[in-house]
Design a protein around this motif. Structure first.
Motif, PDB file in Angstrom:
ATOM      1  N   ALA A 141       0.812  -1.372   0.018  1.00 15.91           N
ATOM      2  CA  ALA A 141      -0.173  -0.008   0.088  1.00 15.91           C
ATOM      3  C   ALA A 141       1.007   1.328  -0.072  1.00 15.91           C
ATOM      4  O   ALA A 141       0.448   2.368  -0.559  1.00 15.91           O
ATOM      5  N   GLU A 142       1.971   1.225   0.659  1.00 20.74           N
ATOM      6  CA  GLU A 142       2.831   2.459   0.546  1.00 20.74           C
ATOM      7  C   GLU A 142       3.589   2.868  -0.461  1.00 20.74           C
ATOM      8  O   GLU A 142       3.934   3.896  -0.816  1.00 20.74           O
ATOM      9  N   PHE A 143       3.488   1.928  -1.609  1.00 19.16           N
ATOM     10  CA  PHE A 143       3.954   2.261  -2.900  1.00 19.16           C
ATOM     11  C   PHE A 143       2.828   2.261  -3.950  1.00 19.16           C
ATOM     12  O   PHE A 143       3.035   2.438  -5.308  1.00 19.16           O
ATOM     13  N   ALA A 144       1.428   2.343  -3.553  1.00 23.32           N
ATOM     14  CA  ALA A 144       0.466   2.552  -4.447  1.00 23.32           C
ATOM     15  C   ALA A 144       0.467   3.626  -5.463  1.00 23.32           C
ATOM     16  O   ALA A 144      -0.047   3.449  -6.497  1.00 23.32           O
ATOM     17  N   ASP A 190       7.630  11.393   3.126  1.00 21.50           N
ATOM     18  CA  ASP A 190       9.061  11.214   2.606  1.00 21.50           C
ATOM     19  C   ASP A 190       9.405   9.617   3.295  1.00 21.50           C
ATOM     20  O   ASP A 190      10.256   9.151   2.386  1.00 21.50           O
ATOM     21  N   GLN A 191       9.025   9.203   4.081  1.00 21.12           N
ATOM     22  CA  GLN A 191       9.277   7.766   4.664  1.00 21.12           C
ATOM     23  C   GLN A 191       9.106   6.614   3.900  1.00 21.12           C
ATOM     24  O   GLN A 191      10.064   6.077   3.278  1.00 21.12           O
ATOM     25  N   ASP A 192       7.996   6.852   3.088  1.00 19.24           N
ATOM     26  CA  ASP A 192       7.726   5.876   2.043  1.00 19.24           C
ATOM     27  C   ASP A 192       8.590   5.836   0.690  1.00 19.24           C
ATOM     28  O   ASP A 192       9.154   4.927   0.238  1.00 19.24           O
ATOM     29  N   ARG A 193       8.798   7.097   0.441  1.00 13.15           N
ATOM     30  CA  ARG A 193       9.789   7.521  -0.715  1.00 13.15           C
ATOM     31  C   ARG A 193      11.170   6.989  -0.438  1.00 13.15           C
ATOM     32  O   ARG A 193      11.862   6.208  -1.282  1.00 13.15           O
ATOM     33  N   ALA A 201      11.509   3.409  -0.424  1.00 13.08           N
ATOM     34  CA  ALA A 201      11.644   2.808  -1.925  1.00 13.08           C
ATOM     35  C   ALA A 201      13.061   2.791  -2.191  1.00 13.08           C
ATOM     36  O   ALA A 201      13.823   2.004  -2.944  1.00 13.08           O
ATOM     37  N   ILE A 202      13.768   4.190  -2.163  1.00 14.28           N
ATOM     38  CA  ILE A 202      15.060   4.471  -2.634  1.00 14.28           C
ATOM     39  C   ILE A 202      16.079   3.411  -1.820  1.00 14.28           C
ATOM     40  O   ILE A 202      16.972   3.099  -2.605  1.00 14.28           O
ATOM     41  N   GLU A 203      15.809   3.131  -0.529  1.00 14.64           N
ATOM     42  CA  GLU A 203      16.695   2.269   0.145  1.00 14.64           C
ATOM     43  C   GLU A 203      16.698   0.582  -0.491  1.00 14.64           C
ATOM     44  O   GLU A 203      17.533   0.162  -0.707  1.00 14.64           O
ATOM     45  N   LEU A 204      15.244   0.404  -0.838  1.00 12.10           N
ATOM     46  CA  LEU A 204      15.095  -1.162  -1.028  1.00 12.10           C
ATOM     47  C   LEU A 204      15.695  -1.267  -2.743  1.00 12.10           C
ATOM     48  O   LEU A 204      16.475  -2.191  -2.898  1.00 12.10           O
ATOM     49  N   ILE A 205      15.563  -0.173  -3.341  1.00 14.78           N
ATOM     50  CA  ILE A 205      16.118  -0.312  -4.649  1.00 14.78           C
ATOM     51  C   ILE A 205      17.590  -0.065  -4.678  1.00 14.78           C
ATOM     52  O   ILE A 205      18.407  -1.058  -5.418  1.00 14.78           O
ATOM     53  N   GLY A 206      18.126   0.663  -3.977  1.00 18.58           N
ATOM     54  CA  GLY A 206      19.558   0.825  -3.886  1.00 18.58           C
ATOM     55  C   GLY A 206      20.433   0.020  -3.349  1.00 18.58           C
ATOM     56  O   GLY A 206      21.258  -0.525  -3.909  1.00 18.58           O
ATOM     57  N   GLN A 207      19.846  -0.812  -2.401  1.00 18.77           N
ATOM     58  CA  GLN A 207      20.313  -2.316  -1.810  1.00 18.77           C
ATOM     59  C   GLN A 207      20.363  -3.249  -2.865  1.00 18.77           C
ATOM     60  O   GLN A 207      21.392  -4.126  -2.847  1.00 18.77           O
ATOM     61  N   ARG A 208      19.303  -3.343  -3.600  1.00 22.45           N
ATOM     62  CA  ARG A 208      19.336  -4.389  -4.922  1.00 22.45           C
ATOM     63  C   ARG A 208      20.291  -4.052  -5.615  1.00 22.45           C
ATOM     64  O   ARG A 208      21.168  -5.058  -6.249  1.00 22.45           O
ATOM     65  N   ILE A 209      20.365  -2.915  -6.148  1.00 20.45           N
ATOM     66  CA  ILE A 209      21.316  -2.547  -7.184  1.00 20.45           C
ATOM     67  C   ILE A 209      22.844  -2.686  -7.027  1.00 20.45           C
ATOM     68  O   ILE A 209      23.600  -3.230  -7.853  1.00 20.45           O
TER      69      ILE A 209
END
Length: 786
Positions: free
Chosen positions: A258-261, A270-273, A276-284
């Protein structure tokens, strides 16, 4: 532009870029230079920007020099100058003086801040204009305060504005025989090149909050480091691509939680944003760049590597597009540089030779400047009727169909609308993609009429056929193959409208290895070396808040259509135009898109991103910031005089002060101490009257534009009524004409706002229109909010 004769009296990048484009597409350009040379064109990049021109050394202050130039005015179609206000008239080459000799001449003045207003006489260097207009403060760097902008945004804007004005005025001359004066400036260019990001209203959100980091603030529209230390740029601006990114990265929660809907552009907090940056960054960062490029490409996710301009020159699609061309330059040897960025099916351009050697002496034979017209029929503009009245607007009567979205497509048709064209925006019933960012839609669609159609509905075929038949110009930026599937590709449209001007703007090009890949502006900022250049190297790139490739592409699209219109005026022949963000990136960064034997590294800003030398640099004042840019010995001497003979750095020469890579750190410290004594406003009051090139850095866009006394004095702000936004303001038309005023157009339309009006014009009855609504062919007819 073959046969067009252009007399170039300009100095600096805006005029050089303008006349380079004219020369590349066939015009004969004679560049008039002072015998002592031009200190403003020391950069080796002028060996690119002055290509294909003739050079003659003439001192306009000498009677024989003025006589020589005036003798050419009778032959000239276009004259350009970049003098300070009043200087051209003092030298005897003002518009009133030249038009008295040649009433048909199109005269273009490119000044620093405009010919009127409190800033009209200020120094007009790129960094000064960028700092004073808000560019350097709107950008986010690594520290506090403004960031030096390494891209020549003001010059790019001014050059494309000048081209639009010149070509629109030539269209008027082609149809009436009447010449006129056009005016623009670097200050106007600095906001025109940012038009998509600039609209403000009391209840309108902006992109600022979502771009609060040097690498970008939107999770799927930013740069990330990979495991090997190299960087990748992701450019997902729609939900479709966000979901594809989630699948490709195996971060399925991005598409389901839901937080990315509301991703990728809308965020509840800003927390949800940040999550998402953290999740994508860790994966990349878990894999090298080559891995992710392959994964994201297979998943149809818009992504690109961060490259330098030199690496970009060897990028396969760049080579395929013919963007790298070689010229044997008399100064640099075999010089590889940017090729043609606009592709015309009937009138392709080419580089007609290297930049001329400077200091060529004029031998007194004025007939040698322009080539004579051997064939009388080759005369470019016949005198049709000198008594004709000019049209109300430069492009009155031109009809345009815009089937594009976001920025790179819609901005060009908006420019045409501003100049008087009737532009119909054809969009899906749900609205074009740019409507998800309202400020962007407002900034690129002023003055258009909207019709919203389901192109898959059976009745749409007849609507589309009638629309196409009624239009002079068709513009779209759909992915390669989509127009063909819809039956609106160039060959299909040409059967309906044989003399159509058809412009297709793509991401990577219409053909080639990457032609089917999706792309948005940031990918081409990073591919072309812009983000690396802005970050002073590819190890910590900076994503420019200004969508440089999108905006420049949109401005060039209008230029290309006007070039094709110039050709159609004379021949009756339409044609197809192809342009791409890939090509535009090379054009925008053409000063670094260079290779020659023995080439040294091009200068870039320091790691703090404050400037390129001790005297081309941002400094903190006691209150606010100042931008100093001394480009001539006498300017540095004036500063030293103002600071006093006992100032510790008074013995530094101009060459020492202007040294780059490495610059003089001791001098930087001394200047920093000096500027900290007074406020930025006080330094302006002391130094500007003394002729020192310095400005107070604007605190924001209100300071730099909307509430700026120069913008107010020149009536640059467009105030519009809109049913959804209160107190709407945006960048107005930034080029003026002496005889044909730009149009005064309303704000961007609501989706389908003009369905009834347009369909009625096309000959459909009320019953037929009602039937289209009932079957879902068109949206429910919106009431006209006007």
């Amino acid at each position: 532009m073959k046969g067009l004769k252009v007399l170039d009296l300009t100095r600096g990048l805006p005029g050089a870029l303008t006349t380079m484009l004219l020369a590349d597409y066939g015009a004969e350009v004679v560049k008039v230079e002072h015998p002592s040379g031009n200190p403003l064109e020391r950069d080796i990049a002028y060996r690119v920007w002055n290509r294909g021109k003739k050079s003659v050394a003439i001192d306009l202050k000498q009677p024989e020099g003025l006589t020589a130039v005036m003798s050419q005015v009778q032959q000239a179609d276009v004259v350009l100058e970049s003098f300070r206000p009043g200087a051209a008239e003092s030298l005897g080459v003002g518009y009133s003086q030249l038009s008295g000799i040649n009433p048909q001449v199109v005269y273009c003045s490119i000044s620093a801040y405009g010919s009127t207003g409190p800033w009209a006489d200020r120094h007009g260097y790129e960094s000064l204009v960028a700092a004073s207009s808000g560019i350097m403060t709107e950008q986010v760097g690594f520290g506090d305060g403004p960031m030096f902008c390494s891209m020549p945004l003001a010059s790019l804007g001014a050059a494309t504005l000048a081209m639009q004005g010149i070509l629109a005025a030539l269209h008027v001359r082609n149809t009436t025989g009447i010449g006129q004066k056009i005016e623009t400036s670097m200050y106007q260019g600095s906001v025109a090149i940012r038009v998509a990001m600039m609209p403000i209203a009391d209840n309108l959100g902006t992109f600022q909050a979502n771009n609060s980091k040097p690498q970008g603030g939107l999770p799927a529209y930013r740069m990330y480091p990979c495991a090997d230390g190299q960087w990748i740029h992701i450019g997902c601006l729609t939900r479709e691509f966000w979901d594809k990114l989630a699948v490709a990265l195996e971060l399925f929660e991005l598409a389901t939680e839901a937080e990315f809907a509301s991703a990728p552009t809308g965020w509840n907090n800003d927390q949800d944003r940040e999550l998402a940056i953290e999740l994508i960054g860790q994966r990349i960062i878990s894999q090298p760049r080559s891995h992710w490029l392959a994964v994201l490409e297979s998943g149809d996710v818009p992504a690109a590597p961060i490259l330098t301009a030199q690496e970009y020159m060897d990028f396969p699609q760049v080579r395929y597009n013919g963007l790298v061309i070689g010229v044997d330059d008399p100064v640099l040897g075999h010089l590889e540089q940017v090729g043609m960025v606009l592709d015309f099916s009937e009138t392709p351009g080419r580089v007609r030779g290297p930049a001329p050697l400077t200091g060529q002496k004029f031998d007194g034979d004025s007939s040698s400047l322009f080539q004579p017209n051997i064939n009388p029929e080759a005369q470019i503009v016949p005198v049709l009727n000198l008594q004709s009245e000019p049209p109300e607007h430069p492009l009155s009567g031109l009809r345009v169909l815009d089937i594009s979205s976001f920025i790179a497509g819609p901005l060009g048709p908006m420019v045409l609308s501003d100049l008087g064209a009737d532009v119909i925006k054809l969009e899906p019933i749900s609205g074009e993609g740019g409507r998800t960012l309202p400020f962007l839609h407002l900034g690129c669609n002023r003055g258009k009429r909207s019709i919203a159609i389901n192109l898959k509905a059976p009745q749409s075929e007849e609507v589309l056929k009638r629309l196409l038949k009624s239009r002079d110009v068709v513009v779209h930026n759909m992915r390669v193959g989509v127009a063909e599937r819809l039956g609106i590709d160039y060959e299909s449209v040409k059967k309906i409208r044989p003399n159509v001007i058809y412009a297709h703007s793509t991401a990577y090009g219409a053909t080639g290895p990457d032609s089917l890949k999706p792309g948005f502006d940031p990918l081409f900022q990073s591919l072309s070396g812009i983000t690396a250049r802005q970050g002073a190297g590819a190890t910590h790139p900076v994503f420019l808040r200004t969508p440089t490739c999108d905006d420049t592409n949109g401005m060039l699209l209008a230029v290309a259509v006007l070039m094709a219109l110039y050709h159609r005026d004379r021949t009756g022949q339409g044609q197809k135009i192809d342009l791409s963000l890939l090509n535009t990136g090379a054009f925008a960064n053409s000063g670094h898109f260079i290779r020659y034997p023995g080439m040294t590294e091009r200068p870039m800003a320091d790691e703090g991103l404050r400037g390129t030398s001790a005297i081309n640099r941002l400094y903190r004042a006691a209150e606010g910031w100042v931008m100093l840019d001394c480009q001539k010995t006498e300017e540095w001497d004036r500063l030293k005089t103002c600071l006093g003979g006992s100032w510790p750095a008074s013995n530094y020469s101009f060459d020492e002060a202007s040294a780059v890579s490495p610059w003089n750190d001791k001098l930087v410290q001394l200047l920093a101490q000096e500027f900290s004594r007074l406020s930025a406003t006080e330094w302006e009051e002391v130094l500007i009257p003394a002729g020192v090139p310095l400005v107070r850095v604007a605190e924001n866009n209100n300071d730099g534009f909307y509430l700026n006394p120069q913008a107010q004095g020149m009536n640059m702000v467009n105030k519009l009524e809109h049913p959804e936004y209160e107190n709407l303001r945006q960048v107005g038309v930034q080029v003026s004409f002496s005889k044909t005023a730009p149009a005064d157009k309303p704000a961007a339309p609501l989706t389908g706002q003009h369905n009834q009006e347009i369909l009625t014009e096309l000959g459909f009855s009320d019953d037929e229109i009602s039937g289209m609504v009932e079957t879902g062919c068109i949206s429910t007819v919106a009431a006209d909010p006007g």
